[in-house]
Design an enzyme around this catalytic site. Sequence first.
Site, PDB file in Angstrom:
ATOM      1  CB  THR A   1      -0.782   0.460   1.081  1.00 52.59           C
ATOM      2  OG1 THR A   1      -0.306   0.431   2.194  1.00 52.59           O
ATOM      3  CG2 THR A   1      -2.050  -1.168   1.306  1.00 52.59           C
ATOM      4  CG  ASP A   2      -1.384   5.185  -1.380  1.00 52.61           C
ATOM      5  OD1 ASP A   2      -2.232   4.270   0.835  1.00 52.61           O
ATOM      6  OD2 ASP A   2      -2.346   5.860  -1.518  1.00 52.61           O
ATOM      7  CB  ALA A   3       1.637   7.591   2.754  1.00 46.65           C
TER       8      ALA A   3
ATOM      9  CB  VAL B   1      -5.100   3.117  -1.158  1.00 45.77           C
ATOM     10  CG1 VAL B   1      -5.757   2.788  -2.687  1.00 45.77           C
ATOM     11  CG2 VAL B   1      -6.253   3.899  -0.219  1.00 45.77           C
TER      12      VAL B   1
END
Length: 145
Positions: A18-20, A23
């Site tokens: 995921t991103d920060a 997601v």
Amino acid sequence: MAVEATFSWPTRVYWEDTDAGGVVYHAQYLAFLERARTEWMRAQGYGQELLRLQHDLVFAVRAMQLDFLKPARLDDALEVSAELTECRRASAVFSQAIRRGDELLLTAQVRVAALDAGGFRPRPIPSPLLGELKALERPALERPR
């Protein structure tokens, strides 16, 4: 053949996917799809190392069409399906989907090419394997909606 034409492989979304904001990165879906196709082949009795060593065969993605419908998020439990919709002498097409419960998150059409393991040149799928794969074909018109 060991499994049904439609195969489902469970996975969970980890922090590294995921991103920060938690997601899933769009490119990570490709890894989920690859793993499901690999496990589909393994369930048929044809793990990738066996294909390489015994048949001098590898499959490589030739083309891919993706439709991102909804995002997956950190800790989601996903089901990644793989279904063979077309098998030709030197290629195959898989219809794939990623779901979170009843929610459809992504659909994909993936064409893989058969290559010789040593030189990565196109080659025919060995006859016994081709026959077994053809028996599992499920053309798009036969699939339930």
